[in-house]
Write an enzyme that holds these catalytic residues in place. Structure first.
Site, short mmCIF file in Angstrom:
data_model
loop_
_atom_site.label_atom_id
_atom_site.label_comp_id
_atom_site.label_asym_id
_atom_site.label_seq_id
_atom_site.Cartn_x
_atom_site.Cartn_y
_atom_site.Cartn_z
N HIS A 44 -2.21 -2.05 -10.03
CA HIS A 44 -3.16 -1.49 -9.07
C HIS A 44 -4.41 -2.37 -9.08
O HIS A 44 -4.81 -2.85 -10.13
CB HIS A 44 -3.53 -0.05 -9.46
CG HIS A 44 -4.13 0.71 -8.34
ND1 HIS A 44 -5.46 0.63 -8.03
CD2 HIS A 44 -3.58 1.55 -7.44
CE1 HIS A 44 -5.70 1.40 -6.98
NE2 HIS A 44 -4.59 1.97 -6.60
N HIS A 97 0.88 -1.18 0.00
CA HIS A 97 0.00 0.00 0.00
C HIS A 97 0.91 1.23 0.00
O HIS A 97 1.65 1.45 -0.95
CB HIS A 97 -0.92 -0.11 1.22
CG HIS A 97 -2.08 0.84 1.26
ND1 HIS A 97 -2.43 1.66 0.22
CD2 HIS A 97 -2.98 1.12 2.26
CE1 HIS A 97 -3.48 2.38 0.57
NE2 HIS A 97 -3.83 2.07 1.80
N ASP A 111 2.75 5.72 -6.97
CA ASP A 111 4.00 5.60 -6.23
C ASP A 111 5.23 5.47 -7.10
O ASP A 111 6.35 5.52 -6.60
CB ASP A 111 3.93 4.38 -5.29
CG ASP A 111 3.12 4.69 -4.06
OD1 ASP A 111 3.06 5.88 -3.69
OD2 ASP A 111 2.53 3.77 -3.48
N1 CMC Z 1 4.96 -6.48 -11.04
C1 CMC Z 1 4.86 -7.66 -11.69
N2 CMC Z 1 3.73 -8.38 -11.78
C2 CMC Z 1 2.65 -7.87 -11.16
C3 CMC Z 1 2.68 -6.64 -10.47
C4 CMC Z 1 3.90 -5.95 -10.43
N3 CMC Z 1 3.99 -4.77 -9.78
N4 CMC Z 1 1.46 -6.38 -9.95
C5 CMC Z 1 0.67 -7.41 -10.32
N5 CMC Z 1 1.40 -8.32 -11.05
C6 CMC Z 1 0.90 -9.52 -11.68
C7 CMC Z 1 0.71 -10.63 -10.64
O1 CMC Z 1 1.88 -11.42 -10.52
C8 CMC Z 1 -0.45 -11.38 -11.25
O2 CMC Z 1 0.06 -12.17 -12.31
P1 CMC Z 1 -0.56 -13.66 -12.58
O3 CMC Z 1 -1.98 -13.40 -12.99
O4 CMC Z 1 0.31 -14.23 -13.64
O5 CMC Z 1 -0.46 -14.38 -11.26
C9 CMC Z 1 -1.32 -10.29 -11.87
O6 CMC Z 1 -0.39 -9.23 -12.19
C10 CMC Z 1 -2.41 -9.74 -10.95
O7 CMC Z 1 -1.78 -9.34 -9.73
P2 CMC Z 1 -2.48 -9.38 -8.30
O8 CMC Z 1 -1.44 -9.48 -7.24
O9 CMC Z 1 -3.58 -10.39 -8.31
O10 CMC Z 1 -3.15 -7.94 -8.25
P3 CMC Z 1 -3.74 -7.23 -6.98
O11 CMC Z 1 -4.86 -6.40 -7.48
O12 CMC Z 1 -4.05 -8.22 -5.92
O13 CMC Z 1 -2.54 -6.34 -6.45
C11 CMC Z 1 -1.05 -4.55 -6.14
C12 CMC Z 1 -2.43 -4.97 -6.64
C13 CMC Z 1 -0.97 -3.01 -6.14
C14 CMC Z 1 -0.86 -5.03 -4.66
C15 CMC Z 1 0.01 -5.17 -7.04
O14 CMC Z 1 -0.13 -4.70 -8.36
C16 CMC Z 1 1.44 -4.89 -6.54
O15 CMC Z 1 1.96 -5.62 -5.68
N6 CMC Z 1 2.10 -3.81 -7.08
C17 CMC Z 1 3.39 -3.42 -6.59
C18 CMC Z 1 3.23 -2.66 -5.29
C19 CMC Z 1 2.72 -1.25 -5.53
O16 CMC Z 1 3.21 -0.54 -6.40
N7 CMC Z 1 1.76 -0.84 -4.70
C20 CMC Z 1 1.20 0.53 -4.73
C21 CMC Z 1 -0.24 0.56 -5.08
S1 CMC Z 1 -0.77 2.23 -5.49
C22 CMC Z 1 -0.67 3.10 -4.03
C23 CMC Z 1 -1.68 2.67 -3.04
O17 CMC Z 1 -2.89 2.74 -3.33
O18 CMC Z 1 -1.29 2.31 -1.95
#
Ligand code: CMC
Length: 422
Positions: A302, A263, A358
């Site tokens: 996201h 987050h 971010d």
């Molecule tokens: N890099 C590489 N692969 C990714 C990333 C990433 N940053 N984010 C998602 N994926 C892939 C993930 O591996 C999955 O692939 P597969 O379908 O093959 O398993 C797919 O995309 C869907 O990911 P998810 O984890 O199910 O998506 P989510 O909606 O649960 O997670 C997230 C959202 C923000 C936690 C995630 O994108 C992430 O960890 N990003 C990096 C951390 C980040 O930048 N966070 C800040 C968010 S914005 C500020 C805020 O609101 O706090």
């Protein structure tokens, strides 16, 4: 034509027709047909936990509006305190309302001396400022016991005012403590963002003169972070608030939720990632390792945006203005190249992974000399009005206490065995 969905329980043949209202269907109507059957939705990916009139987010089209106003217009033409008012009270203030609001915030920035002497100075010298901030926000409730009177609108206004005005003071205090420098008292002649910079950087000069470009950039970042509907920390604020805890305790819980690297902690992780990559030649291997599942491209992806995060686009523009003053960060070139590669790579394209807010904010904070462990603290200052707007809305909606169900998957009944027989 009324839009509805029909659900049939194939065990009994009974059906229920439920109207679609505001883009959702009422779970209570399902429950009548399916007593004892729960909707399994870990992470709440398909659950609307509330209705809300605060922030409109269309992740598919990259649209973000506070109370109907596009984020681009607010970032360009408004300022953080005006946006706080808009989020909290639903309308942009007229000139008198704005003057009173700014006055109220400006004249509540001081904190009780015991908070500094007895509380903040009690932390270990290398305490993380987020840990200090979480504790300090919770501790404020002990100074304002009337905050428990959450149903009195006047008391609510006071606590909202105090939280928005005092959090930058606590944040700067946490920083000064972590570097062993004396605390700087708020300067009521400065605006909100300027005052924060003064409390961070003032040394021995009689009054601190903040760089206007940096103060404006900070103000814009606070606007961009001010609200983002039902994210993890805002949901925490509403969940804790639904138990009728006082707003300081609820805001401390929301701050804890923001602390995590998935987050608000992501901007710090972006800088670690860029530092680890270090040079151009390491970019391609890094991208390959992400695609192989060995880590994530921090600052990308996201839960809600499946398009370019509109806040990231504004931050990227803001970065140029800041770097004109501070000099260009070598990490910016790595970030730009990473973005270019990722936006053209099938792995990221097929998963709709775009830069989020971010990806570039850390670079701006770093250029402004704000240390990495303060990045999430900055996010907390920005998000405070959003949390409070949702807390207030939740109380006005008279929402029931948050209490989800679970699908139990543990063992059935078993008999206790005394320890000597195990
Ligand atoms: N890099 C590489 N692969 C990714 C990333 C990433 N940053 N984010 C998602 N994926 C892939 C993930 O591996 C999955 O692939 P597969 O379908 O093959 O398993 C797919 O995309 C869907 O990911 P998810 O984890 O199910 O998506 P989510 O909606 O649960 O997670 C997230 C959202 C923000 C936690 C995630 O994108 C992430 O960890 N990003 C990096 C951390 C980040 O930048 N966070 C800040 C968010 S914005 C500020 C805020 O609101 O706090």
């Amino acid at each position: 034509m009324t839009e509805t969905v029909t659900i049939t329980d194939n065990r009994t043949g009974k059906s229920v027709e439920i109207p679609i209202k505001d883009g959702g269907v009422d779970a209570k109507a399902f429950s009548k047909l399916l007593p004892g059957i729960w909707f399994f939705d870990p992470g709440f990916t398909a659950t609307a936990s509330t209705s809300s009139a605060i922030t409109d987010l269309d992740g598919t089209n990259g649209i973000l509006r506070y109370r109907g106003y596009p984020i681009e217009q607010l970032a360009e033409q408004s300022n953080f305190l005006e946006v706080c008012y808009l989020l909290l009270f639903g309308e942009l203030p007229n000139a008198d309302q704005l003057e009173n609001w700014v006055h109220d915030i400006t004249y509540h920035t001081f904190i009780h001396e015991n908070m500094r002497k007895r509380f903040m100075e009690g932390f270990h010298h290398d305490a993380h400022p987020m840990g200090m901030l979480v504790s300090a926000i919770a501790a404020l409730s002990t100074f304002y016991p009337e905050a428990k009177d959450i149903h009195d609108p006047e008391s609510r206004y006071k606590q909202i005012n105090r939280l928005i005005s005092k959090v930058p003071t606590l944040a700067a205090m946490a920083y000064r403590a972590s570097v062993g420098q004396p605390f700087v008292y708020p300067d009521n002649n400065l605006n909100y963002s300027e005052n924060f910079l003064s409390m961070m950087w003032k040394v021995a000069e009689p009054s601190y003169e903040p760089n206007p470009v940096l103060a404006k950039a900070l103000d814009t970042l606070l606007i961009l972070h001010a609200d983002h509907e039902q994210n993890c920390s805002t949901t925490t604020m509403r969940v804790v608030g639904s138990s009728h805890a006082d707003p300081y305790s609820a805001a401390a819980a929301a701050t804890s939720a923001l602390y995590g690297p998935r987050h608000g902690g992501a901007n710090e992780q972006v800088i670690h990632m860029l530092n680890d990559i270090g040079t151009y030649k390491n970019i391609e291997p890094f991208i390959e390792s992400v695609k192989a599942g060995e880590g994530r491209l921090m600052g990308f992806g996201h839960r809600v945006y499946k398009a370019y995060d509109p806040r990231a686009a504004i931050v990227k523009k803001q970065a140029d203005a800041v770097f004109d003053v501070t000099g260009r960060s070598p990490l910016l070139d790595i970030a730009l190249k990473l973005e270019e590669i990722a936006l053209n790579d099938e792995y990221f394209k097929s998963r709709n992974l775009y830069p989020n807010v971010d990806f570039y904010t850390g670079l701006i904070y770093q250029a402004m000399n704000i240390p990495m462990d303060m990045f999430t603290v900055m996010f907390t200052i920005g998000r405070m009005p959003g949390w409070l707007s949702h807390w207030q809305e939740m109380l006005e909606q008279e929402q029931r206490i948050a209490r989800p169900r679970q699908l139990y998957i543990g063992p059935g009944e078993r008999q206790y065995v005394p320890v000597e027989n195990r």
